[in-house]
Design a protein around this motif. Structure first.
Motif, PDB file in Angstrom:
ATOM      1  N   MET A  35      55.673  31.473  15.715  1.00 36.77           N
ATOM      2  CA  MET A  35      54.726  31.039  16.736  1.00 36.77           C
ATOM      3  C   MET A  35      53.309  31.507  16.425  1.00 36.77           C
ATOM      4  O   MET A  35      52.340  30.876  16.813  1.00 36.77           O
ATOM      5  N   LEU A  36      53.219  32.645  15.747  1.00 36.55           N
ATOM      6  CA  LEU A  36      51.910  33.235  15.508  1.00 36.55           C
ATOM      7  C   LEU A  36      51.332  32.886  14.144  1.00 36.55           C
ATOM      8  O   LEU A  36      50.233  33.304  13.805  1.00 36.55           O
ATOM      9  N   ASP A  37      52.106  32.137  13.366  1.00 34.45           N
ATOM     10  CA  ASP A  37      51.619  31.735  12.051  1.00 34.45           C
ATOM     11  C   ASP A  37      50.957  30.361  12.179  1.00 34.45           C
ATOM     12  O   ASP A  37      51.648  29.362  12.363  1.00 34.45           O
ATOM     13  N   PRO A  38      49.633  30.293  12.090  1.00 38.45           N
ATOM     14  CA  PRO A  38      48.948  29.025  12.348  1.00 38.45           C
ATOM     15  C   PRO A  38      49.431  27.865  11.473  1.00 38.45           C
ATOM     16  O   PRO A  38      49.301  26.716  11.877  1.00 38.45           O
ATOM     17  N   THR A  39      49.998  28.152  10.301  1.00 36.09           N
ATOM     18  CA  THR A  39      50.416  27.025   9.455  1.00 36.09           C
ATOM     19  C   THR A  39      51.607  26.282  10.033  1.00 36.09           C
ATOM     20  O   THR A  39      51.765  25.099   9.795  1.00 36.09           O
ATOM     21  N   VAL A  40      52.469  26.938  10.786  1.00 35.69           N
ATOM     22  CA  VAL A  40      53.651  26.237  11.312  1.00 35.69           C
ATOM     23  C   VAL A  40      53.705  26.238  12.836  1.00 35.69           C
ATOM     24  O   VAL A  40      54.526  25.541  13.419  1.00 35.69           O
ATOM     25  N   SER A  41      52.864  27.005  13.497  1.00 29.65           N
ATOM     26  CA  SER A  41      52.995  27.183  14.942  1.00 29.65           C
ATOM     27  C   SER A  41      52.766  25.885  15.712  1.00 29.65           C
ATOM     28  O   SER A  41      51.865  25.107  15.388  1.00 29.65           O
ATOM     29  N   PRO A  42      53.585  25.639  16.746  1.00 31.24           N
ATOM     30  CA  PRO A  42      53.340  24.476  17.606  1.00 31.24           C
ATOM     31  C   PRO A  42      52.061  24.628  18.427  1.00 31.24           C
ATOM     32  O   PRO A  42      51.562  23.659  18.964  1.00 31.24           O
ATOM     33  N   VAL A  43      51.556  25.853  18.528  1.00 28.28           N
ATOM     34  CA  VAL A  43      50.325  26.041  19.297  1.00 28.28           C
ATOM     35  C   VAL A  43      49.192  26.479  18.372  1.00 28.28           C
ATOM     36  O   VAL A  43      48.299  27.217  18.767  1.00 28.28           O
ATOM     37  N   SER A  44      49.213  25.953  17.123  1.00 26.71           N
ATOM     38  CA  SER A  44      48.185  26.388  16.175  1.00 26.71           C
ATOM     39  C   SER A  44      46.790  26.026  16.670  1.00 26.71           C
ATOM     40  O   SER A  44      45.835  26.749  16.396  1.00 26.71           O
ATOM     41  N   SER A  45      46.682  24.909  17.418  1.00 29.41           N
ATOM     42  CA  SER A  45      45.348  24.554  17.913  1.00 29.41           C
ATOM     43  C   SER A  45      44.867  25.584  18.928  1.00 29.41           C
ATOM     44  O   SER A  45      43.695  25.945  18.966  1.00 29.41           O
ATOM     45  N   LEU A  46      45.795  26.074  19.741  1.00 33.34           N
ATOM     46  CA  LEU A  46      45.437  27.133  20.693  1.00 33.34           C
ATOM     47  C   LEU A  46      44.997  28.388  19.945  1.00 33.34           C
ATOM     48  O   LEU A  46      43.982  29.012  20.282  1.00 33.34           O
ATOM     49  N   LEU A  47      45.755  28.730  18.912  1.00 33.27           N
ATOM     50  CA  LEU A  47      45.384  29.904  18.113  1.00 33.27           C
ATOM     51  C   LEU A  47      44.009  29.694  17.492  1.00 33.27           C
ATOM     52  O   LEU A  47      43.186  30.609  17.459  1.00 33.27           O
ATOM     53  N   GLY A  48      43.754  28.446  17.029  1.00 35.36           N
ATOM     54  CA  GLY A  48      42.461  28.127  16.435  1.00 35.36           C
ATOM     55  C   GLY A  48      41.335  28.290  17.441  1.00 35.36           C
ATOM     56  O   GLY A  48      40.279  28.850  17.128  1.00 35.36           O
ATOM     57  N   THR A  49      41.587  27.802  18.677  1.00 37.45           N
ATOM     58  CA  THR A  49      40.567  27.929  19.727  1.00 37.45           C
ATOM     59  C   THR A  49      40.235  29.384  19.986  1.00 37.45           C
ATOM     60  O   THR A  49      39.094  29.742  20.277  1.00 37.45           O
ATOM     61  N   LEU A  50      41.256  30.231  19.873  1.00 31.09           N
ATOM     62  CA  LEU A  50      41.031  31.653  20.103  1.00 31.09           C
ATOM     63  C   LEU A  50      40.398  32.329  18.882  1.00 31.09           C
ATOM     64  O   LEU A  50      40.141  33.527  18.893  1.00 31.09           O
TER      65      LEU A  50
END
Lengths: 304, 325
Positions: free
Chosen positions: A137-152
């Motif tokens: 979940m916390l790995d932006p390359t595979v996370s379904p919420v990578s866009s959320l992680l990117g926004t943060l």
């Protein structure tokens, strides 16, 4: 289980029935007492013994405590665990109580019940599984919420698991697996608030907010304290999360992030069993003290 | 299910102090509070709905993602829609590669976990149910001391005892055998406490007294009167014990370092160090992320199944075996 100390009943002159009952009671608990001694009392005694002696078995006073406290990783580990516990306990109390209250107010029993079950499902992933799921979940390359992680502002796995974020991340993981069970518990406690009390509040026109704040939460106090104590005991033993994270991140978390990792390191890497025991004893003292205050003050356990 | 909790009567006290004053104050506002209700309730409802929805996504999304991830290739995992289904073919490939890892190591770990968790569960039930029963329903010397010790040990963080337990097991030469984790697992004070609460709240003592009058032996009372009434709490203790044993990591990590003896939790953890994307040091021949996801899924499936079956007990019974739906 039938072999019992038969001398116990003869201490005082009691009616025959009581005597018989007493012997039976002891027979029923005998196996449990054996396990309690072997895996509760004995290891505790062992830990205390090792904590106050050196490798040769001579009494050394507090020197193990002092030397471990002077280890350069010790204070860091204490800080990590303390910060994590703070986040974890606060989030647990705030969100679990709020969610339980919200679920309790839902008009549809089926929806409420299904939600409670769905919230509870991650409990099945406790332990290593939850950490692995959250690594994804916390790995932006595979996370379904990578866009959320990117926004943060997080674009790489390394950024997400930067050391400063770890207490928060461990809180998220612990909350994800543990909160559902506590929601069920608090919800059950809400159900046990007598109907007439709730009815009286409703008739008197108390708003949902007033009812929650002045009637329901005060009545939940005991259960909230119970939750905090158990969560504290659980949280203080942080081990698997940083351990697996250190495997996945080539050492960002380190193998000495938490106190329990430190005891492991002392015992099995540095061959300093006495130092490990000293840290264990410290953890035990803190949590037993917390538990003792709870047991004594809350009256939760005077079921007798 | 029993209908009273230990908190029930005592938790009423704070209310008695606060309740009336709240109600008196609120009383003045009652008439006008009636009218404007319908329009005002829409916003709180939307708010409630969205809060619950956010948490629903938070709790469920990772599980859904995990299930889907096992059906994808590593490429699809990175580039595809995170919530899409891969293919059965990819699932099969993942399965084959995962089981090929150290010759079926994953299946062996699953087998180990099953053996450890099941044997401990059986011992736990045989020990905890009679003990909880005796604490609640009989009088004997040292009962109170035992009760208090149970509570203290229950609140003690078990992982802090791992190192001393290791030393103890080492002293009796049990390290590396399954008993080094089964026996500590079998000691389950929380189960004793649950059983104790259940019997004190749900089973009237008079019932047992009547059976004794009729000449039933103490064991007979337990076997024929108490045990049949205890089914809910047996299920509850069994469930918690199984889940706790299955998901434990630290104890087997210390006690059973050999790969052939690892339970699945420790095994999956060791897989992690063989995934190149998390650990660039290992070669490309090792495990890929979808296979790790599949291994995680395998590790949780038994617990998930138990969850689904035990759902009714869980939702209504988790409150120390004592709630009413």
């Amino acid at each position: 289980m039938t072999v019992v100390n038969s001398s116990v009943g003869s201490a005082g002159r009691r009616p025959r029935g009581t005597d018989r009952q007493s012997r039976a009671g002891i027979a029923f608990v005998a196996a449990y007492v054996l396990l309690l001694i072997a895996f509760g009392i004995l290891p505790t005694g062992y830990a205390i013994y090792f904590a106050f002696t050196n490798a040769g078995g001579t009494f050394t006073g507090f020197s193990n405590f002092i030397s471990t406290a002077q280890d350069f990783r010790f204070m860091d580990a204490v800080g990590h665990v303390a910060l994590y516990l703070l986040f974890w306990l606060v989030s647990l109390v705030v969100f679990v109580v709020s969610l339980a209250l919200l679920l309790h107010r839902l008009a549809s029993g089926t929806v409420s019940k299904s939600l409670r079950f769905l919230f509870y499902i991650p409990g099945a992933l406790a332990g290593a599984a939850s950490v692995l799921v959250w690594l994804f979940m916390l790995d932006p390359t595979v996370s379904p919420v990578s866009s959320l992680l990117g926004t943060l502002g997080f674009h790489t796995f390394g950024e997400v698991i930067a050391p400063g974020n770890l207490p928060l991340l461990f809180t998220v993981i612990a909350f994800w697996t543990g909160a559902g069970g506590w929601i069920v518990v608090i919800y059950g406690a809400l159900n046990n608030i007598p109907q007439d009390v709730m009815e009286a509040a409703r008739i008197d026109g108390a708003s949902a907010w007033q009812t929650a704040w002045r009637v329901q939460i005060p009545m939940l106090r005991k259960w909230i304290v119970y939750m905090v104590i158990l969560a504290f005991a659980g949280g203080a033993q942080l081990f698997v999360e940083p351990q697996l994270l250190s495997l996945a991140s080539t050492g960002v978390a380190g193998r000495d992030y938490s106190l329990n990792q430190l005891t492991y390191d002392f015992a099995f890497q540095l061959n300093n069993v006495n130092g490990a025991a000293a840290v264990s004893v410290e953890l035990l003292v803190v949590s037993v003290a917390a538990a003792a205050v709870f047991v004594a003050r809350s009256g939760f356990f005077d079921a007798d | 299910m029993p209908t009273k909790t230990p908190a029930g009567p005592a938790a009423g006290t704070p209310l008695m102090e606060q309740g009336p004053s709240v109600m008196r104050r609120a009383h003045h506002r009652a008439p006008e509070a009636r009218r404007p209700r319908p329009p005002r309730r829409l916003v709180p409802r939307l708010l409630t709905g969205s809060v619950l929805l956010v948490f629903l996504v938070f709790f469920v999304l990772p599980v859904v993602w995990l299930v889907l991830a096992a059906t994808k290739t590593d490429q699809q995992l990175v580039h595809g829609n995170p919530l899409s289904f891969g293919s059965w073919h990819a699932f099969k490939v993942n399965w084959d590669r995962l089981t090929a890892f150290q010759d079926d190591a994953v299946l062996q770990w699953l087998g180990n976990s099953t053996v450890y968790a099941t044997i401990s569960l059986v011992i736990t039930l045989c020990v905890a149910i009679p003990a909880g029963y005796a604490l609640a329903m009989t009088e004997f010397r040292g009962r109170h001391t035992l009760l208090v010790s149970t509570l203290v040990v229950m609140l003690m963080p078990t992982a802090t005892l791992v190192v001393p337990l290791f030393l103890e097991m080492n002293a009796v030469h049990l390290i590396g055998t399954m008993w080094s984790i089964i026996l500590p697992y079998a000691f389950y004070p929380f189960g004793v406490y649950l059983t104790y609460i259940y019997f004190t709240t749900a089973v009237p003592k008079d019932l047992l007294a009547a059976a004794r009058m009729d000449g039933c032996s103490e064991f007979g009372v337990f076997r024929h009167i108490a045990l049949p009434l205890a089914t809910p709490v047996i299920a509850l203790v069994g469930f918690f014990s199984f889940v706790a044993n299955w998901t434990n990591y630290f104890l087997p990590y210390v006690m059973l370092p050999e790969s052939s003896q690892m339970p699945i939790q420790v095994g999956v953890g060791s897989l992690l160090s063989n995934v190149p994307s998390f650990n660039p040091a290992v070669g490309t021949t090792a495990i890929e992320r979808p296979q790790l996801a599949l291994a995680t899924l395998l590790a949780i499936t038994p617990v998930l199944i138990v969850f689904l079956f035990a759902q009714r007990f869980l939702v209504s019974g988790m409150l120390a075996g004592a709630t009413k739906e």
